[in-house]
Design a protein around this motif. Structure first.
Motif, PDB file in Angstrom:
ATOM      1  N   ALA A 171       8.396  25.561  44.173  1.00 25.07           N
ATOM      2  CA  ALA A 171       8.560  27.027  43.980  1.00 25.07           C
ATOM      3  C   ALA A 171       6.938  27.510  43.631  1.00 25.07           C
ATOM      4  O   ALA A 171       6.750  28.553  43.962  1.00 25.07           O
ATOM      5  CB  ALA A 171       9.329  27.043  42.726  1.00 25.07           C
ATOM      6  N   ILE A 172       6.123  26.545  42.814  1.00 30.83           N
ATOM      7  CA  ILE A 172       4.922  27.185  42.636  1.00 30.83           C
ATOM      8  C   ILE A 172       4.042  27.182  43.921  1.00 30.83           C
ATOM      9  O   ILE A 172       3.228  28.433  44.114  1.00 30.83           O
ATOM     10  CB  ILE A 172       4.381  26.170  41.712  1.00 30.83           C
ATOM     11  CG1 ILE A 172       4.826  26.336  40.282  1.00 30.83           C
ATOM     12  CG2 ILE A 172       2.645  26.412  41.689  1.00 30.83           C
ATOM     13  CD1 ILE A 172       4.293  25.130  39.397  1.00 30.83           C
ATOM     14  N   VAL A 173       4.372  26.575  45.015  1.00 31.60           N
ATOM     15  CA  VAL A 173       3.598  26.477  46.403  1.00 31.60           C
ATOM     16  C   VAL A 173       4.268  27.661  46.948  1.00 31.60           C
ATOM     17  O   VAL A 173       3.121  28.264  47.677  1.00 31.60           O
ATOM     18  CB  VAL A 173       3.882  25.341  46.973  1.00 31.60           C
ATOM     19  CG1 VAL A 173       3.264  25.353  48.397  1.00 31.60           C
ATOM     20  CG2 VAL A 173       3.290  23.960  46.319  1.00 31.60           C
ATOM     21  N   LEU A 174       5.485  28.165  46.826  1.00 33.69           N
ATOM     22  CA  LEU A 174       6.019  29.251  47.676  1.00 33.69           C
ATOM     23  C   LEU A 174       5.616  30.347  47.102  1.00 33.69           C
ATOM     24  O   LEU A 174       5.379  31.461  47.816  1.00 33.69           O
ATOM     25  CB  LEU A 174       7.520  29.000  47.369  1.00 33.69           C
ATOM     26  CG  LEU A 174       8.272  30.121  48.062  1.00 33.69           C
ATOM     27  CD1 LEU A 174       8.078  30.318  49.628  1.00 33.69           C
ATOM     28  CD2 LEU A 174       9.717  29.909  47.701  1.00 33.69           C
ATOM     29  N   VAL A 175       5.587  30.765  45.692  1.00 39.38           N
ATOM     30  CA  VAL A 175       5.647  32.041  45.037  1.00 39.38           C
ATOM     31  C   VAL A 175       4.333  32.914  45.693  1.00 39.38           C
ATOM     32  O   VAL A 175       4.527  33.975  46.025  1.00 39.38           O
ATOM     33  CB  VAL A 175       5.571  32.236  43.619  1.00 39.38           C
ATOM     34  CG1 VAL A 175       5.103  33.381  43.045  1.00 39.38           C
ATOM     35  CG2 VAL A 175       6.991  31.588  43.070  1.00 39.38           C
ATOM     36  N   PRO A 176       3.049  32.382  45.351  1.00 41.78           N
ATOM     37  CA  PRO A 176       1.962  33.107  46.098  1.00 41.78           C
ATOM     38  C   PRO A 176       1.905  33.379  47.465  1.00 41.78           C
ATOM     39  O   PRO A 176       1.561  34.587  47.699  1.00 41.78           O
ATOM     40  CB  PRO A 176       0.789  32.218  45.522  1.00 41.78           C
ATOM     41  CG  PRO A 176       1.146  31.213  44.769  1.00 41.78           C
ATOM     42  CD  PRO A 176       2.853  30.884  44.902  1.00 41.78           C
ATOM     43  N   LYS A 177       2.624  32.595  48.156  1.00 38.33           N
ATOM     44  CA  LYS A 177       2.622  32.885  49.657  1.00 38.33           C
ATOM     45  C   LYS A 177       3.962  33.816  49.932  1.00 38.33           C
ATOM     46  O   LYS A 177       3.561  34.659  51.052  1.00 38.33           O
ATOM     47  CB  LYS A 177       2.515  31.550  50.354  1.00 38.33           C
ATOM     48  CG  LYS A 177       1.461  30.805  50.399  1.00 38.33           C
ATOM     49  CD  LYS A 177       1.401  29.640  51.414  1.00 38.33           C
ATOM     50  CE  LYS A 177       0.135  28.899  51.620  1.00 38.33           C
ATOM     51  NZ  LYS A 177      -0.025  28.118  52.742  1.00 38.33           N
ATOM     52  N   ALA A 178       4.800  33.888  49.130  1.00 39.10           N
ATOM     53  CA  ALA A 178       5.861  34.904  49.399  1.00 39.10           C
ATOM     54  C   ALA A 178       5.283  36.244  49.331  1.00 39.10           C
ATOM     55  O   ALA A 178       5.670  37.046  49.729  1.00 39.10           O
ATOM     56  CB  ALA A 178       6.842  34.683  48.394  1.00 39.10           C
ATOM     57  N   TRP A 179       4.342  36.364  48.207  1.00 40.16           N
ATOM     58  CA  TRP A 179       3.588  37.690  48.134  1.00 40.16           C
ATOM     59  C   TRP A 179       3.020  38.026  49.379  1.00 40.16           C
ATOM     60  O   TRP A 179       2.996  39.145  49.741  1.00 40.16           O
ATOM     61  CB  TRP A 179       2.709  37.469  46.886  1.00 40.16           C
ATOM     62  CG  TRP A 179       1.639  38.490  47.033  1.00 40.16           C
ATOM     63  CD1 TRP A 179       0.232  38.158  47.190  1.00 40.16           C
ATOM     64  CD2 TRP A 179       1.440  39.952  46.954  1.00 40.16           C
ATOM     65  NE1 TRP A 179      -0.517  39.383  47.297  1.00 40.16           N
ATOM     66  CE2 TRP A 179       0.235  40.455  46.843  1.00 40.16           C
ATOM     67  CE3 TRP A 179       2.510  40.967  46.462  1.00 40.16           C
ATOM     68  CZ2 TRP A 179       0.133  41.884  47.008  1.00 40.16           C
ATOM     69  CZ3 TRP A 179       2.297  42.144  46.593  1.00 40.16           C
ATOM     70  CH2 TRP A 179       1.033  42.597  46.765  1.00 40.16           C
ATOM     71  N   ASP A 180       2.237  37.056  49.867  1.00 42.27           N
ATOM     72  CA  ASP A 180       1.540  37.451  51.345  1.00 42.27           C
ATOM     73  C   ASP A 180       2.621  38.085  52.315  1.00 42.27           C
ATOM     74  O   ASP A 180       2.088  38.723  53.245  1.00 42.27           O
ATOM     75  CB  ASP A 180       0.760  36.085  51.772  1.00 42.27           C
ATOM     76  CG  ASP A 180      -0.553  36.341  51.338  1.00 42.27           C
ATOM     77  OD1 ASP A 180      -1.205  37.138  50.624  1.00 42.27           O
ATOM     78  OD2 ASP A 180      -1.266  35.239  51.816  1.00 42.27           O
ATOM     79  N   VAL A 181       3.772  37.410  52.122  1.00 42.23           N
ATOM     80  CA  VAL A 181       4.708  38.088  53.370  1.00 42.23           C
ATOM     81  C   VAL A 181       4.920  39.629  53.157  1.00 42.23           C
ATOM     82  O   VAL A 181       5.098  40.272  54.369  1.00 42.23           O
ATOM     83  CB  VAL A 181       6.166  37.355  53.087  1.00 42.23           C
ATOM     84  CG1 VAL A 181       6.880  37.891  53.882  1.00 42.23           C
ATOM     85  CG2 VAL A 181       6.070  35.933  53.199  1.00 42.23           C
ATOM     86  N   VAL A 182       4.808  39.948  52.085  1.00 37.43           N
ATOM     87  CA  VAL A 182       4.826  41.417  51.835  1.00 37.43           C
ATOM     88  C   VAL A 182       3.649  42.195  52.179  1.00 37.43           C
ATOM     89  O   VAL A 182       3.402  43.120  52.740  1.00 37.43           O
ATOM     90  CB  VAL A 182       5.178  42.020  50.416  1.00 37.43           C
ATOM     91  CG1 VAL A 182       5.303  43.464  50.058  1.00 37.43           C
ATOM     92  CG2 VAL A 182       6.657  41.213  50.216  1.00 37.43           C
ATOM     93  N   PHE A 183       2.434  41.476  51.659  1.00 37.23           N
ATOM     94  CA  PHE A 183       1.214  42.081  51.567  1.00 37.23           C
ATOM     95  C   PHE A 183       0.342  41.843  53.073  1.00 37.23           C
ATOM     96  O   PHE A 183      -0.219  42.911  53.353  1.00 37.23           O
ATOM     97  CB  PHE A 183       0.212  41.452  50.680  1.00 37.23           C
ATOM     98  CG  PHE A 183      -1.233  41.954  50.599  1.00 37.23           C
ATOM     99  CD1 PHE A 183      -1.258  43.312  50.051  1.00 37.23           C
ATOM    100  CD2 PHE A 183      -2.262  41.467  51.168  1.00 37.23           C
ATOM    101  CE1 PHE A 183      -2.517  43.763  49.895  1.00 37.23           C
ATOM    102  CE2 PHE A 183      -3.635  41.906  51.131  1.00 37.23           C
ATOM    103  CZ  PHE A 183      -3.616  43.090  50.242  1.00 37.23           C
ATOM    104  N   ASN A 184       0.851  40.965  53.818  1.00 32.00           N
ATOM    105  CA  ASN A 184      -0.030  40.637  55.214  1.00 32.00           C
ATOM    106  C   ASN A 184       0.261  41.941  56.081  1.00 32.00           C
ATOM    107  O   ASN A 184      -0.802  42.451  56.784  1.00 32.00           O
ATOM    108  CB  ASN A 184       0.490  39.705  55.987  1.00 32.00           C
ATOM    109  CG  ASN A 184      -0.067  38.539  55.359  1.00 32.00           C
ATOM    110  OD1 ASN A 184      -1.387  38.230  54.983  1.00 32.00           O
ATOM    111  ND2 ASN A 184       0.583  37.013  55.404  1.00 32.00           N
ATOM    112  N   PRO A 185       1.424  42.585  56.122  1.00 33.03           N
ATOM    113  CA  PRO A 185       1.327  43.828  57.219  1.00 33.03           C
ATOM    114  C   PRO A 185       0.364  45.044  56.521  1.00 33.03           C
ATOM    115  O   PRO A 185      -0.014  45.690  57.264  1.00 33.03           O
ATOM    116  CB  PRO A 185       2.763  44.382  56.999  1.00 33.03           C
ATOM    117  CG  PRO A 185       3.500  42.936  56.848  1.00 33.03           C
ATOM    118  CD  PRO A 185       2.591  42.259  55.768  1.00 33.03           C
ATOM    119  N   VAL A 186       0.653  45.079  55.039  1.00 26.20           N
ATOM    120  CA  VAL A 186      -0.504  46.063  54.605  1.00 26.20           C
ATOM    121  C   VAL A 186      -1.834  45.886  54.883  1.00 26.20           C
ATOM    122  O   VAL A 186      -2.594  46.551  55.248  1.00 26.20           O
ATOM    123  CB  VAL A 186      -0.282  46.150  52.937  1.00 26.20           C
ATOM    124  CG1 VAL A 186      -1.313  47.061  52.496  1.00 26.20           C
ATOM    125  CG2 VAL A 186       1.209  46.288  52.541  1.00 26.20           C
ATOM    126  N   ALA A 187      -2.449  44.649  54.815  1.00 27.77           N
ATOM    127  CA  ALA A 187      -3.501  44.258  55.430  1.00 27.77           C
ATOM    128  C   ALA A 187      -3.764  44.470  56.677  1.00 27.77           C
ATOM    129  O   ALA A 187      -4.929  44.981  57.255  1.00 27.77           O
ATOM    130  CB  ALA A 187      -3.946  42.676  54.962  1.00 27.77           C
TER     131      ALA A 187
END
Length: 433
Positions: free
Chosen positions: A47-63
């Motif tokens: 879960a620790i490995v997943l959580v930060p990258k799960a944020w990127d799923v939302v943030f990447n389109p913004v980037a």
């Protein structure tokens, strides 16, 4: 435009030393770093490995939207590459700094925060990096050649980082080994960032079109853009499979093959054949088409994973033959979706009259990030189901059920996930007419 200068191909491809290290080392070492130096349980570590990258799923389109706006305003995505890449390098070293608060929850929380920030910085590098091929050239075959150069350097980057990082941690040992490894990998990322920034100076940027007006227009495009959604689905599922395999290398070397030192050789045995056979994939794509090349690669990888399922009873040398075949398939799995993507972007930009490369790369990178994040998490669940015993020094004896679970997570699951994409590779949908 028919052919790009070698300088531009090489300069662009140098960015693979950032993407290769970031995409490979956490998948290989972050899970054992958590389970075997901080005593974090397998499911929690996943879960620790997943959580930060799960944020990127939302943030990447913004980037991606920010990158498109910067391109329209400044005529270049290169500033994003520079500052994003340097941020990744510094924060990557911080992930493995292990402050040693004396509390497992606090130490694990530090890793979550550092990884969260690093993943955010990576979005600002990876998204414009994935957008560039659609703008550097509009030639069908040249995009395959450019992608093969990129994946060729990616193979070298993975060979260096995936082989070197475990070797550093093993030779130095313990927490200090992870700290030194993080610094060395960060330095490699800095070199890759500077190289791609300088190497793409003066490179073509394609037609400057207005960026996507808003999220409603973007969502409408994605609903109508069937070809992209299908290719995205294939890439996500296969990224999940590859990440699961990578997460299992450390455990497989110790408990399936019985020698922790084999981790580096496993990685070299996987990546070196990918590097050697890389020039073949553009030729296959030119001869039979990108989709058939993609299919051949998937089948080769699936056959290799089926063979590795018998690794507990096969001689190690035979298992390494299957590892090499998996590496050959891996090369094609990396080349062809990234070579097809610019074709789809160009066709969509012609249809809409708006810049789509950045937001498309953002959605694409979000999917890849989610797959790479879920892979270690999925492997962590497999470890838990098999009864894997976590520790602070990797010395715990493992039950037979844990060894079987490691083998299934390392070989069977990746093969199934990669082959699952085959039914979606339809010419009528994925080749723009």
């Amino acid at each position: 435009m028919v052919a790009l200068p070698a300088k531009t191909r090489l300069g662009y491809s140098a960015g693979s030393f950032v993407t290769g290290a970031f995409g490979t080392v956490p998948g290989l070492l972050l899970l054992p770093y958590l389970t075997d130096t901080m005593a974090v349980p397998g499911a929690v570590a996943g879960a620790i490995v997943l959580v930060p990258k799960a944020w990127d799923v939302v943030f990447n389109p913004v980037a991606g939207r920010l990158s498109d706006a910067s391109l329209n305003r400044r005529g270049s995505r290169r500033p994003f590459l520079l500052f994003g890449g340097l941020g990744v390098a510094v924060l990557f070293a911080a992930i493995f700094a292990h402050p040693g608060f004396g509390s497992t929850p606090l130490d694990a929380g530090y890793v979550v925060l550092a990884f969260f920030l690093c993943a955010t910085a990576f979005a600002f590098f990876q998204v414009p990096y994935n957008a560039l091929p659609a703008e550097l050239t509009d030639n069908y075959d040249e995009r395959t050649r450019l992608t093969s150069w990129r994946i060729g350097l990616l193979a070298i980057a993975i060979l260096v980082s995936g082989g070197g990082a475990p070797e550093i941690t093993n030779q130095i040992g313990g927490v200090s080994g992870y700290r030194v490894m993080g610094i060395v990998m960060g330095a490699i990322m800095v070199l890759g960032t500077v190289a791609v920034f300088l190497g793409t100076r003066g490179a073509p940027v394609g037609n400057l079109r207005p960026p996507t007006p808003g999220w409603r227009e973007l969502l409408a495009t994605m609903r109508q853009w069937r070809a992209f959604r299908w290719l995205l689905g294939v890439y996500f599922v296969q990224s999940l499979g590859l990440a699961t395999l990578l997460a299992g290398v450390n455990y497989a070397s110790r408990y399936v093959f019985g020698d922790a030192d084999l981790q580096t050789y496993l990685f070299v045995g996987f990546v070196l054949p990918a590097l050697v056979t890389m020039p073949l994939w553009p030729r296959i794509g030119a001869r039979w088409g990108k989709l058939w090349g993609f299919r051949f690669a998937c089948i080769a990888f699936g056959v290799a994973c089926a063979g590795l399922c018998a690794a507990l009873v096969l001689p190690v040398g035979v298992s390494f033959v299957f590892v090499a075949l998996a590496g050959v398939g891996y090369a094609g799995i990396q080349v062809f979706p990234l070579a097809i993507l610019p074709d789809l972007i160009s066709a969509e930009e012609e249809r809409t009259g708006a810049t789509r490369a950045g937001v498309t790369a953002g959605v694409w990178t979000a999917s890849e990030t989610l797959g790479l994040a879920l892979g270690p998490g999925l492997f962590g669940l497999v470890l838990t189901a098999g009864g894997y015993v976590s520790s602070v020094d990797a010395s715990a004896a493992q039950p037979d059920s844990a060894v079987t679970a490691i083998l299934l997570g390392f070989a069977l699951l990746p093969g199934i996930l990669v082959l699952a994409g085959l039914p979606l590779l339809r010419r009528s949908i994925l080749e723009p007419r």
